[in-house]
Design an enzyme around this catalytic site. Structure first.
Site, mmCIF file in Angstrom:
data_model
loop_
_atom_site.group_PDB
_atom_site.id
_atom_site.type_symbol
_atom_site.label_atom_id
_atom_site.label_comp_id
_atom_site.label_asym_id
_atom_site.label_seq_id
_atom_site.Cartn_x
_atom_site.Cartn_y
_atom_site.Cartn_z
ATOM 1 N N HIS A 1 32.441 39.303 39.318
ATOM 2 C CA HIS A 1 32.718 39.763 37.953
ATOM 3 C C HIS A 1 34.070 39.186 37.551
ATOM 4 C CE1 HIS A 1 30.292 43.213 39.648
ATOM 5 N NE2 HIS A 1 29.568 42.885 38.585
ATOM 6 N N ASP B 1 37.015 40.886 39.025
ATOM 7 C CA ASP B 1 37.215 40.713 40.465
ATOM 8 C C ASP B 1 38.210 39.594 40.728
ATOM 9 O OD1 ASP B 1 35.162 42.570 41.004
ATOM 10 O OD2 ASP B 1 33.643 40.997 40.927
#
Length: 439
Positions: free
Chosen positions: A101, A104
Site C-alpha cells: 500500500h 507502507d
C-alpha cells in the site's frame, strides 16, 4: 545497517529429507512442471504490509514484533530501512515480487502534499533496489481504510470531500506504481459498505463507487499504465457488509456499470472463507468469467470468525486452488502474493522466513499434485461423463437453444421417469487425496 536478517541464509531447495529448518523441502524453483518451471508457475510475492509494517498488535494487546528498525526514530529513515530489509529478505527467499500500500512505503504526512512528498523521497531508493536485484512490484495499492476520514468509506463515503481525497490519494499511488513498473494495481474496498441501512443511501454509494472506478481506469489510460487493475472481494470486516462481497457480486457490479472489461479480481483465501465460499469456488467463478487476475495466498481458522491471514499449509485447499489456476492457463500477469502474517507469538525476525518457506513449500506441493491430477484427465473425464446427456438428443437441443417448453413436455411424455446417477463424491475425494499424497 548492512544486514537485517543475518540469521537467514539464502534459502535453497534441499528436499524433504533435509534436516535444515531454513531450506525448501518441496519448492525447487528450476524444477520443470509441465511446460514451466515452478518459479514461472507460482510467481510468488511478499506483502510489505504484513512482513515489514505489521507490529503484532491486536484489539487485546500491544505490539509484539521485534524488528531491527524498531529503534530508528526518524520516520523516513525507518521507511528506508524497511525498504532495504524488504529487498534483502526477498533476495534470500528467491522471491521475485512484492506488493504494497502507498502508506507502507512512506510515512503518512499531516497533509496529502506531505504524504506525496514522502513517497517522492522514497521512490528513488525503491527504483535503485529494483534495478540492483531484479525484484519487482506485483501490484501496488492505496490504503483507503486506516485513517479516521475513511471510517465510513472512501469512494462510498457520504462526504464528497472524503471521496475527493481518496481520488487524490489513488491518483498518486497509481502513478507511483506505474513509475516502479508494477504489473498491477489493486483496490481493496475495506470500508466500502455499511454498518446499518438506517443511515445509508445504498444506491448513491454504489453509483459513486462505480464513478470512482471509472476515474481510476481512465487515469490509468492517461498515464500509460498497462498493468492489471484489480478489485479484491471480501464480505465483511471491518464493515458489517461490504459491497465487494465475493467474486460473483463484484462481477455483477462490474457488468452493471460497464466496467467488466477494465477490472479483474485479486482473490484471497481467507476472504473466501469469510464469505462462506470455498477458495476454489471463487477462483473457478472468476476463471469461467475471464476475471481471474491474481491471488492473495493465506488461510483462515474456521473456528474463529475473523480474517486471521495465516500462512498457507492446507494441501487440499491449495491443491484445488492450483488446479483452477492451471485450468486458467496460469496466473500471470498476476501472482501468488503471501497476504499472510506470522502469529503474534512468532515475533522474531527469523519467523518471517519460516512463514514464507512454509507457504512456498505448500504451493510447490499443491502445484505438483494439481498438475498430476490435471494431466491424468481423471477428474475431467468423470465430469464430462456426468453431463454427457447434453451431448446428444434433447440435451443437445437444450444447449443449442433449439428446445422450448413444449418440446420438453413432448419428450417427457414419451420417455420414462429419469433416475439420478450417483455423484461419487467419496470416490472423488479419495482420488484427490491420492494425488496429494503422491506429490
Amino acid at each position: 545497517m548492512s544486514e537485517y536478517f543475518p540469521e537467514v541464509p539464502h534459502i535453497e531447495y534441499e528436499g524433504p529429507d533435509s534436516d535444515s529448518e531454513l531450506a525448501f523441502d518441496y519448492y525447487d524453483p528450476d524444477k520443470q512442471v509441465g511446460d514451466k518451471t515452478m518459479k514461472e508457475h507460482l510467481r510468488f510475492a511478499v506483502s510489505f504490509w504484513h512482513a515489514f509494517t505489521g507490529d503484532g498488535s491486536d484489539p487485546f494487546g500491544a505490539p509484539t514484533m521485534q524488528r531491527p528498525w524498531d529503534d530508528i526514530e526518524d520516520p523516513m529513515e525507518k521507511a528506508e530501512a524497511r525498504i532495504e530489509a524488504n529487498f534483502e529478505l526477498l533476495d534470500k527467499l528467491g522471491v521475485d515480487y512484492f506488493c504494497y500500500h502507498d502508506r507502507d512505503l512512506a510515512p503518512r504526512g499531516d497533509t496529502i502534499e506531505e504524504s506525496n512528498e514522502n513517497l517522492d523521497e522514497i521512490v528513488p531508493l525503491i527504483k535503485e533496489k529494483i534495478d540492483e536485484t531484479g525484484i519487482g512490484v506485483l501490484f501496488g495499492s492505496a490504503e483507503l481504510f486506516a485513517e479516521p476520514k475513511y471510517a465510513v468509506g472512501a469512494a462510498s463515503s457520504p462526504s464528497a470531500d472524503v471521496f475527493a481525497h481518496a481520488g487524490a490519494q489513488v491518483k498518486k499511488a497509481l502513478e507511483v506504481t506505474n513509475e516502479l513498473g508494477g504489473e498491477g494495481f489493486c483496490l481493496w474496498g475495506g470500508r466500502e459498505g455499511y454498518k446499518t441501512l438506517l443511515n445509508t443511501d445504498m444506491g448513491l454509494e454504489q453509483d459513486n463507487v462505480a464513478r470512482f472506478l471509472t476515474m481510476v481506469a481512465d487515469h490509468a489510460d492517461e498515464i500509460g499504465f498497462d498493468g492489471q487493475l484489480m478489485l479484491e472481494p471480501k464480505p465483511k470486516e471491518p464493515m458489517k457488509f461490504q459491497y465487494d462481497h465475493d467474486s460473483a457480486t463484484i462481477h455483477a457490479f462490474l457488468q452493471k456499470y460497464d466496467l467488466d472489461d477494465r477490472f479483474t479480481l485479486n482473490i484471497e483465501t481467507n476472504h473466501a472463507t469469510l464469505a462462506d465460499r470455498p477458495f476454489a469456488h471463487e477462483l473457478r467463478y472468476a476463471r469461467l468469467n475471464d476475471i481471474l487476475g491474481s491471488i492473495d495466498a493465506n488461510q483462515g481458522d474456521k473456528l474463529v470468525g475473523w480474517d486471521t491471514d495465516e500462512f498457507p499449509f492446507s494441501l487440499r485447499d491449495h491443491t484445488l486452488a492450483m488446479y483452477e489456476i492451471l485450468q486458467n492457463g496460469g496466473i500471470a500477469p498476476g501472482g501468488i502474493n503471501f497476504d499472510a502474517k506470522v502469529r503474534r507469538e512468532s515475533f522474531e525476525p527469523v519467523d518471517l522466513a519460516h512463514g514464507h518457506i512454509t507457504g512456498m513449500d505448500t504451493y510447490a506441493r499443491a502445484l505438483e499434485a494439481a498438475h498430476a491430477l490435471k494431466e491424468s484427465g481423471e477428474l475431467e473425464a468423470f465430469v464430462d461423463e456426468r453431463y454427457s446427456s447434453y451431448d446428444e438428443g434433447i440435451g443437445q437441443k437444450i444447449v443449442e437453444g433449439e428446445a422450448d417448453l413444449a418440446d420438453l413436455e413432448e419428450y417427457t411424455l414419451d420417455n420414462d421417469v429419469p433416475h439420478p446417477e450417483s455423484g461419487r463424491e467419496e470416490k472423488l475425494n479419495a482420488l484427490l487425496n491420492r494425488y496429494i499424497l503422491e506429490a
